[in-house]
Every structure is written in structure tokens, then in C-alpha cells.
Write an enzyme that holds these catalytic residues in place. Structure first.
Site, PDB file in Angstrom:
ATOM      1  N   LYS A   7      -1.376 -17.210  -1.684  1.00 43.18           N
ATOM      2  CA  LYS A   7      -0.375 -17.258  -2.765  1.00 43.18           C
ATOM      3  C   LYS A   7       0.733 -16.284  -2.381  1.00 43.18           C
ATOM      4  O   LYS A   7       0.649 -15.099  -2.653  1.00 43.18           O
ATOM      5  CB  LYS A   7      -1.039 -16.846  -4.081  1.00 43.18           C
ATOM      6  CG  LYS A   7      -0.422 -17.433  -5.334  1.00 43.18           C
ATOM      7  CD  LYS A   7       1.024 -17.086  -5.570  1.00 43.18           C
ATOM      8  CE  LYS A   7       1.259 -15.697  -6.077  1.00 43.18           C
ATOM      9  NZ  LYS A   7       2.691 -15.344  -6.128  1.00 43.18           N
ATOM     10  N   PRO A   8       1.781 -16.809  -1.706  1.00 51.84           N
ATOM     11  CA  PRO A   8       2.876 -15.906  -1.319  1.00 51.84           C
ATOM     12  C   PRO A   8       3.778 -15.590  -2.514  1.00 51.84           C
ATOM     13  O   PRO A   8       3.704 -16.263  -3.544  1.00 51.84           O
ATOM     14  CB  PRO A   8       3.626 -16.704  -0.255  1.00 51.84           C
ATOM     15  CG  PRO A   8       3.363 -18.133  -0.580  1.00 51.84           C
ATOM     16  CD  PRO A   8       2.020 -18.199  -1.269  1.00 51.84           C
ATOM     17  N   ASN A  36       7.460  -7.724   0.540  1.00 50.84           N
ATOM     18  CA  ASN A  36       8.160  -6.750   1.386  1.00 50.84           C
ATOM     19  C   ASN A  36       7.914  -6.897   2.880  1.00 50.84           C
ATOM     20  O   ASN A  36       8.777  -6.533   3.668  1.00 50.84           O
ATOM     21  CB  ASN A  36       7.924  -5.318   0.900  1.00 50.84           C
ATOM     22  CG  ASN A  36       6.502  -4.888   1.034  1.00 50.84           C
ATOM     23  OD1 ASN A  36       5.603  -5.675   0.785  1.00 50.84           O
ATOM     24  ND2 ASN A  36       6.280  -3.654   1.428  1.00 50.84           N
ATOM     25  N   CYS A  66       5.276   0.276   0.912  1.00 50.46           N
ATOM     26  CA  CYS A  66       4.241   0.973   0.141  1.00 50.46           C
ATOM     27  C   CYS A  66       4.014   2.379   0.677  1.00 50.46           C
ATOM     28  O   CYS A  66       3.676   3.294  -0.058  1.00 50.46           O
ATOM     29  CB  CYS A  66       2.940   0.183   0.186  1.00 50.46           C
ATOM     30  SG  CYS A  66       2.388  -0.185   1.853  1.00 50.46           S
ATOM     31  N   THR A  68      -0.742  -4.593 -11.283  1.00 45.61           N
ATOM     32  CA  THR A  68      -1.270  -5.945 -11.047  1.00 45.61           C
ATOM     33  C   THR A  68      -2.671  -5.844 -10.451  1.00 45.61           C
ATOM     34  O   THR A  68      -3.592  -6.559 -10.867  1.00 45.61           O
ATOM     35  CB  THR A  68      -0.366  -6.732 -10.062  1.00 45.61           C
ATOM     36  OG1 THR A  68       0.989  -6.521 -10.387  1.00 45.61           O
ATOM     37  CG2 THR A  68      -0.672  -8.206 -10.089  1.00 45.61           C
ATOM     38  N   GLU A  93      -4.687  -3.556  -1.858  1.00 45.95           N
ATOM     39  CA  GLU A  93      -3.762  -2.659  -1.153  1.00 45.95           C
ATOM     40  C   GLU A  93      -2.578  -2.467  -2.089  1.00 45.95           C
ATOM     41  O   GLU A  93      -1.804  -3.398  -2.316  1.00 45.95           O
ATOM     42  CB  GLU A  93      -3.305  -3.279   0.182  1.00 45.95           C
ATOM     43  CG  GLU A  93      -4.423  -3.558   1.173  1.00 45.95           C
ATOM     44  CD  GLU A  93      -4.999  -2.295   1.805  1.00 45.95           C
ATOM     45  OE1 GLU A  93      -4.545  -1.187   1.478  1.00 45.95           O
ATOM     46  OE2 GLU A  93      -5.924  -2.436   2.622  1.00 45.95           O
ATOM     47  N   GLY A 128       0.182   0.469  -4.491  1.00 46.49           N
ATOM     48  CA  GLY A 128       1.400   1.258  -4.343  1.00 46.49           C
ATOM     49  C   GLY A 128       1.169   2.666  -3.809  1.00 46.49           C
ATOM     50  O   GLY A 128       0.045   3.076  -3.539  1.00 46.49           O
ATOM     51  N   GLU A 166      -8.468  -2.744   5.065  1.00 47.33           N
ATOM     52  CA  GLU A 166      -8.034  -3.874   5.879  1.00 47.33           C
ATOM     53  C   GLU A 166      -7.887  -3.408   7.321  1.00 47.33           C
ATOM     54  O   GLU A 166      -7.841  -2.218   7.592  1.00 47.33           O
ATOM     55  CB  GLU A 166      -6.680  -4.417   5.390  1.00 47.33           C
ATOM     56  CG  GLU A 166      -6.794  -5.206   4.099  1.00 47.33           C
ATOM     57  CD  GLU A 166      -5.584  -6.065   3.815  1.00 47.33           C
ATOM     58  OE1 GLU A 166      -4.456  -5.601   4.033  1.00 47.33           O
ATOM     59  OE2 GLU A 166      -5.768  -7.209   3.354  1.00 47.33           O
TER      60      GLU A 166
HETATM   61  P1  NAD Z   1       3.390  -7.461  -7.531  1.00 51.68           P
HETATM   62  O1  NAD Z   1       2.116  -6.809  -7.897  1.00 51.68           O
HETATM   63  O2  NAD Z   1       4.356  -7.750  -8.615  1.00 51.68           O
HETATM   64  O3  NAD Z   1       3.125  -8.863  -6.818  1.00 51.68           O
HETATM   65  C1  NAD Z   1       2.337  -8.995  -5.655  1.00 51.68           C
HETATM   66  C2  NAD Z   1       1.803 -10.410  -5.587  1.00 51.68           C
HETATM   67  O4  NAD Z   1       0.927 -10.594  -6.692  1.00 51.68           O
HETATM   68  C3  NAD Z   1       2.871 -11.502  -5.711  1.00 51.68           C
HETATM   69  O5  NAD Z   1       2.516 -12.601  -4.914  1.00 51.68           O
HETATM   70  C4  NAD Z   1       2.804 -11.856  -7.189  1.00 51.68           C
HETATM   71  O6  NAD Z   1       3.274 -13.156  -7.473  1.00 51.68           O
HETATM   72  C5  NAD Z   1       1.326 -11.726  -7.455  1.00 51.68           C
HETATM   73  N1  NAD Z   1       0.985 -11.471  -8.861  1.00 51.68           N
HETATM   74  C6  NAD Z   1       1.719 -10.840  -9.800  1.00 51.68           C
HETATM   75  N2  NAD Z   1       1.056 -10.827 -10.980  1.00 51.68           N
HETATM   76  C7  NAD Z   1      -0.127 -11.462 -10.775  1.00 51.68           C
HETATM   77  C8  NAD Z   1      -1.240 -11.777 -11.620  1.00 51.68           C
HETATM   78  N3  NAD Z   1      -1.274 -11.461 -12.915  1.00 51.68           N
HETATM   79  N4  NAD Z   1      -2.265 -12.430 -11.063  1.00 51.68           N
HETATM   80  C9  NAD Z   1      -2.274 -12.762  -9.755  1.00 51.68           C
HETATM   81  N5  NAD Z   1      -1.239 -12.508  -8.933  1.00 51.68           N
HETATM   82  C10 NAD Z   1      -0.176 -11.862  -9.431  1.00 51.68           C
HETATM   83  O7  NAD Z   1       4.039  -6.566  -6.404  1.00 51.68           O
HETATM   84  P2  NAD Z   1       5.443  -6.763  -5.667  1.00 51.68           P
HETATM   85  O8  NAD Z   1       6.525  -6.275  -6.534  1.00 51.68           O
HETATM   86  O9  NAD Z   1       5.526  -8.151  -5.134  1.00 51.68           O
HETATM   87  O10 NAD Z   1       5.242  -5.800  -4.417  1.00 51.68           O
HETATM   88  C11 NAD Z   1       5.536  -4.452  -4.449  1.00 51.68           C
HETATM   89  C12 NAD Z   1       4.287  -3.630  -4.603  1.00 51.68           C
HETATM   90  O11 NAD Z   1       3.378  -3.928  -3.544  1.00 51.68           O
HETATM   91  C13 NAD Z   1       4.570  -2.144  -4.499  1.00 51.68           C
HETATM   92  O12 NAD Z   1       3.853  -1.452  -5.487  1.00 51.68           O
HETATM   93  C14 NAD Z   1       4.032  -1.791  -3.115  1.00 51.68           C
HETATM   94  O13 NAD Z   1       3.668  -0.448  -2.972  1.00 51.68           O
HETATM   95  C15 NAD Z   1       2.875  -2.709  -2.995  1.00 51.68           C
HETATM   96  N6  NAD Z   1       2.509  -2.887  -1.583  1.00 51.68           N
HETATM   97  C16 NAD Z   1       1.348  -2.301  -1.132  1.00 51.68           C
HETATM   98  C17 NAD Z   1       1.001  -2.401   0.205  1.00 51.68           C
HETATM   99  C18 NAD Z   1      -0.254  -1.766   0.738  1.00 51.68           C
HETATM  100  O14 NAD Z   1      -0.703  -2.165   1.810  1.00 51.68           O
HETATM  101  N7  NAD Z   1      -0.847  -0.801   0.059  1.00 51.68           N
HETATM  102  C19 NAD Z   1       1.819  -3.111   1.090  1.00 51.68           C
HETATM  103  C20 NAD Z   1       2.972  -3.701   0.587  1.00 51.68           C
HETATM  104  C21 NAD Z   1       3.311  -3.586  -0.760  1.00 51.68           C
END
Ligand code: NAD
Length: 512
Positions: free
Chosen positions: A195-196, A172, A304, A252, A270, A272, A482
Site C-alpha cells: 500500500k504505497p 519520503n 525520519c 498511525t 518504523e 518518527g 528491518e
Molecule cells: P503516515 O503515517 O501518515 O503514512 C504512512 C503510510 O501509512 C501511508 O501509506 C499512509 O497512507 C498509510 N496510513 C495512514 N493512515 C493509515 C491507517 N489508519 N491505516 C493504515 N495505513 C495508514 O506518514 P507519512 O506522513 O506518509 O510519513 C512521514 C512519517 O514517516 C514521519 O513520521 C517519518 O518519521 C516516518 N518515517 C519513518 C521511517 C523509519 O524508518 N523509521 C522512515 C521514513 C518515514
């Protein structure tokens, strides 16, 4: 060359400043080498049109192993780990300046990859540049500690790099999330394996090029796009990875916390949110209307910290909601490159459809749609992943739609009676990320701000950030902090040294 040849936007990309041969090359960055990944093919889709604009071969678990081992070795042999702080800081400064220099290119690439407006992606690039420079300054001014002696010693509290840090980021706000992790982790003298997200990998790869050009020693940074379950998880499990910083979903994060616990590794999470934004009847209504709209609908709600639960004091709820809805209807849905766009497409069709399904389920449960609530049928938006600003009412805070993170442009409006009522409702959630308070009474703002479980509280503003201010998620919104001056310490290992200054040996056993 990974560009999809038939994509009509290629000329536009070059005009936008994207260097198509470098910025969209089918190469990942493995310990200093630009290689074609040996993992699966990632198709990058422009959220505005639904067209594939590039493809990329991702990494595998084996690539992670190579990047970690060679990264560790590079940090040591290049002298990065032992470099004097002001010398490492100079490199970080150059990275910050390089990001500034490439700001339009970064913004264009990120808008293409994520759909976001150019206004937002430019701001994210600027924020990333500032983050690198701030962490350079934090590093350069970070004093070692001479602690107060409690015996005949000089006692020192010192820090050293941890080794290899893993950075896992969501789609995001890629460049800003990257900078928030990479800048302090590199500042501390570590190697970093990033790991993006599969849905938006390009800007992190561009950042690696900028770091390389700015003089970061070869091999210290790797960028390995690929699926979370294989590439991300291999990074967390790797025995030589000393810390992981993760931003993403709560489920996750919880899973990764278990993996980290198994190897006794620190992990920053960090996660949801479902943040309350609270409008009291004494608020500056104009200010509140603008702030509440921005808080939920900017970034198409894919934030988030989105203020997705709007609590409005009962005495003003009708008039406030009527005006809020009227303004939400006027927000313009469109492509991120159009300066007139307020709400850009969502990251993907898959995600947009999951948002639509959550709204449909809420309506089936009795929620009333005040605006939005359906995928737009405008033919100009047909190819993209658009969803309109949506406000729901006739809900109670315990309903699924009020408890579940939607991660889209969807808000619920909920009435409250007084401070005690709104504090109880605001805290009735598993999350604890952010909170907005709209009132002209600063005593009330302080009372409510202190009582609501949220890592960040904004009073009469929302979604404003400063790199010098720590960012924390409470409860299911995260673990650890952070940003801020202490961020560099978060990526360092603490060591203590006792230097004896007495002439007398230790007395133990001397009588024998
Ligand atoms: P996600 O958890 O699906 O993925 C985030 C990252 O983790 C991606 O790079 C993904 O490939 C990786 N990932 C997924 N499964 C994994 C596993 N089993 N092992 C290791 N890595 C894994 O989240 P998303 O859909 O990409 O992002 C949206 C979420 O991120 C929302 O819940 C949002 O609130 C949260 N978010 C939080 C913050 C914050 O600072 N608190 C900031 C931005 C987004």
C-alpha cells in the site's frame, strides 16, 4: 492513459526515460492484473511546479480483499511458497538487476512524484537494487537449524512462509522503503500486498512491473495505492494477512499496533524521530559542519532520521553556529532535476505549510530565526512547495519545536555543558531513532553512543546506511527491526520438529 494532457512536461518526461504510457498509466496492480482502480481519484502534483502531472484511480477495501485472497492462492499454486531457496533467490537477483537497468527511469519518476533531487533518487534506486540482491544472498545462505538434542531425538528448527504480508510505506523514500519490505518478505516465500502513499504511488507501481518482467509469479505481488484509512486499514484488519510491516508516523503506527493486537498479528513499525546530533568541542569542525548540514537539510529534512536537534558544546557554540548558519544560507533551493540544487521542494504544499506553521509557532514562543524561517518569495519558486533551510536558537530542549517531529528542513541549536548534560537532554524525548556524535575522542563517542537511546548511532558521519546492518527504532520510533541477514526470518514462521531416534516407546501409562 492518466497523464494530464495539458501538462507541458510530457515531452520532458519521455526525454527523461519515463515510459509515459506504462509508468503513468491509470492502472493499479491487483493480484497480477493491471486494472483501473475502483477507488477515488488520486491527483499527482509535481512538487517543483504545483502542477498536476497525472491521475490515478486508487484501490478500495474490496480490492484489498481480492489481492489478499488471490495473492495467497498464487503463492501456493505458482510454487513460490515452496520453491527451493536458491530458485527464489534467482528471481530476486533478476529484480535487483532490473531495478539497476531502470535506474534513470525510476529516479526521474520519483523526482517528479516527490520533488527530491535526482542525485538522491538515483541513490535510492541503487539502494533498492542492492537490497533485492542482498536478500537473495541472505535467503540462499540461510541454513536451517539442527538444534542441540536434549533427549533421544533429532531436533530441527525450521521456517516457513507466513502467507500474505502487508507493506505500508510513506512518501519520503518510496523505492528504498518498498525494497526494504518487499525483498525480505518475498524472499521468505510470501505473497505481498503493498500500500504505497497517495502522495507518491508511481514508483511502487513501476517496481511491480519490474518484478513481473523479472519473473515473479503472477499474483504474488499487488500494489494498491489509496488512502491509509480505508485501503491501508483494510490490509491490516484482513484476517488472511499474517504480518504487516509499516513505515510512517508514530500516531498511525500506534493505531495500527492496536489493530494488530486485536488479531494477534505481528507488526513491524518504523516510525518518527527527533534525532540528536551532538558536537563536542574536540570535534573535527569542518567534518562536523558538513555532516550536520547533510544530516538535517538533505532530503529537505523529510527524513525520519534527520538530525534535527543540534546540541553544541557551550565553549564552541557561537563560532560553530555562526559558520553553520553561513553555510546553510548558501545552500541552493531549487528543482530536483537541477544538479546545482541542494534543497529540493517538499512533497506538497500542505506539508510545506504545516512545516511553516510549526516554525511560526516556535517563533511566537520565543525562538530566534538564524536563517530561513519563511516561505521564499522568489517568483521562480512560486509554484512549488519550497521551504528554506531553517535554523532556530534561543530554545530549550523541552520546547514544542524541540520535541515535535517537523519532518522538514528545520533544526534547533541547543547548548550543552558536558557528557552527562548532553546525554540527559538527548534522551529527553519520546523518540529513539538515530543519533550523531562528533568528537575525536573515541572513548567518549562510545560512552555517549551507548548511553543515548537510539536505534542507530553514527560517529563522525551521519545518514549512512548499509543493508547488512539492522535498523531499529527504540521507544516511540518503532517496534521490531528491518534489514540485515535476519530480515528474511522476520517474514517467516518458526516451526520446530522432533524426530524420535530411540527404540523404546514412551513409558507413560505402560504399567496398566
Ligand atoms: P503516515 O503515517 O501518515 O503514512 C504512512 C503510510 O501509512 C501511508 O501509506 C499512509 O497512507 C498509510 N496510513 C495512514 N493512515 C493509515 C491507517 N489508519 N491505516 C493504515 N495505513 C495508514 O506518514 P507519512 O506522513 O506518509 O510519513 C512521514 C512519517 O514517516 C514521519 O513520521 C517519518 O518519521 C516516518 N518515517 C519513518 C521511517 C523509519 O524508518 N523509521 C522512515 C521514513 C518515514
Amino acid at each position: 492513459m492518466s497523464l494530464v494532457a495539458s501538462t507541458p512536461e510530457i515531452a520532458d518526461l519521455s526525454a527523461a526515460g519515463i515510459d509515459t504510457t506504462r509508468d503513468l498509466a491509470d492502472r493499479i496492480h491487483v493480484a497480477g492484473r493491471w486494472e483501473i482502480g475502483t477507488g477515488g481519484l488520486i491527483e499527482s502534483i509535481d512538487p517543483a511546479t504545483g502542477r498536476v502531472f497525472a491521475t490515478l484511480h486508487g484501490a478500495t477495501a474490496d480490492t484489498v480483499d481480492t489481492a489478499v485472497r488471490e495473492g495467497l492462492s498464487a503463492a501456493n499454486t505458482s510454487g513460490w511458497a515452496t520453491m527451493l531457496p536458491h530458485e527464489r533467490a534467482a528471481v530476486l537477483h533478476r529484480i535487483g538487476n532490473a531495478i539497476d537497468g531502470a535506474r534513470d527511469r525510476i529516479a526521474a519518476l520519483q523526482t517528479l512524484d516527490t520533488g527530491k533531487t535526482l542525485t538522491e533518487t538515483r541513490a535510492l534506486a541503487a539502494s533498492a537494487a542492492n537490497t533485492f540482491r542482498y536478500m537473495a544472498a541472505a535467503l540462499e545462505t540461510m541454513d536451517g537449524g539442527l538444534t542441540t538434542p536434549r533427549g533421544p531425538w533429532m531436533t530441527l528448527a525450521t521456517h516457513r512462509p507466513m502467507g500474505v504480508v502487508g507493506a505500508i510505506t510513506p512518501w519520503n523514500s518510496p523505492i528504498a522503503s518498498d525494497a526494504q519490505k518487499l525483498a525480505p518478505a518475498l524472499a521468505a516465500g510470501n505473497a505481498v500486498v503493498s500500500k504505497p502513499p497517495v502522495w507518491a504511488p508511481w514508483v511502487t507501481l513501476l517496481l511491480a512491473r519490474l518484478c513481473e518482467d523479472a519473473g515473479l509469479p503472477r499474483g504474488v505481488l499487488s500494489v494498491l495505492p489509496g488512502p491509509g484509512r480505508t485501503v491501508g486499514e483494510a490490509l491490516v484488519r484482513h484476517p488472511l494477512v499474517a504480518k504487516v510491516s509499516f513505515t510512517g508516523g508514530t500516531s498511525t503506527g500506534r493505531h495500527l499496533a492496536h489493530l494488530a493486537a486485536d488479531k494477534l498479528m505481528p507488526i513491524t513499525l518504523e516510525l518518527g524521530g527527533k534525532s540528536p546530533t551532538i558536537v563536542f568541542d574536540d570535534a573535527d569542525i569542518e567534518r562536523a559542519l558538513q555532516g550536520v548540514l547533510f544530516g538535517i537539510f538533505s532530503s529537505s529534512g523529510q527524513s525520519c532520521i534527520a538530525g534535527s536537534r543540534i546540541f553544541v558544546q557551550r565553549s564552541i557554540i557561537d563560532s560553530f553556529t555562526t559558520e553553520l548558519v553561513a553555510r546553510a544560507r548558501r545552500l541552493r533551493l531549487g528543482v530536483g532535476t537541477d544538479p546545482a540544487t541542494d534543497v529540493a521542494p517538499m512533497i506538497s504544499r500542505t506539508h510545506r505549510d504545516s512545516v511553516a506553521a510549526m516554525v511560526d509557532a516556535a517563533v511566537a514562543d520565543g525562538a530566534e530565526v538564524l536563517c530561513g524561517g519563511a516561505i521564499p518569495d522568489d517568483p521562480r519558486l512560486a509554484g512549488g512547495s519550497y521551504y528554506p533551510p531553517t535554523i532556530l536558537s534561543a530554545v530549550t530542549n523541552s520546547d514544542t519545536i524541540c520535541q515535535q517531529e517537523v519532518f522538514g528542513p528545520v533544526a534547533v541549536v541547543i547548548p550543552f555543558d558536558d557528557e552527562a548534560d548532553v546525554i540527559a537532554q538527548a534522551n529527553d524525548t519520546v523518540y529513539g531513532l538515530a543519533c550523531g556524535i562528533w568528537t575525536e575522542d573515541y572513548r567518549r563517542a562510545l560512552r555517549v553512543g551507548e548511553a543515548v537511546d537510539a536505534g542507530t548511532v553514527w560517529v563522525n558521519t551521519y545518514k549512512q546506511f548499509s543493508i547488512s546492518t539492522p535498523f531499529t527504532g527504540l521507544r516511540d520510533s518503532g517496534l521490531g527491526t528491518e534489514k540485515g541477514r535476519d530480515a528474511v526470518r522476520q517474514y517467516s514462521e518458526q516451526k520446530s520438529i522432533y524426530l524420535d531416534r530411540s527404540d523404546a516407546p514412551l513409558a507413560w501409562g505402560a504399567a496398566h
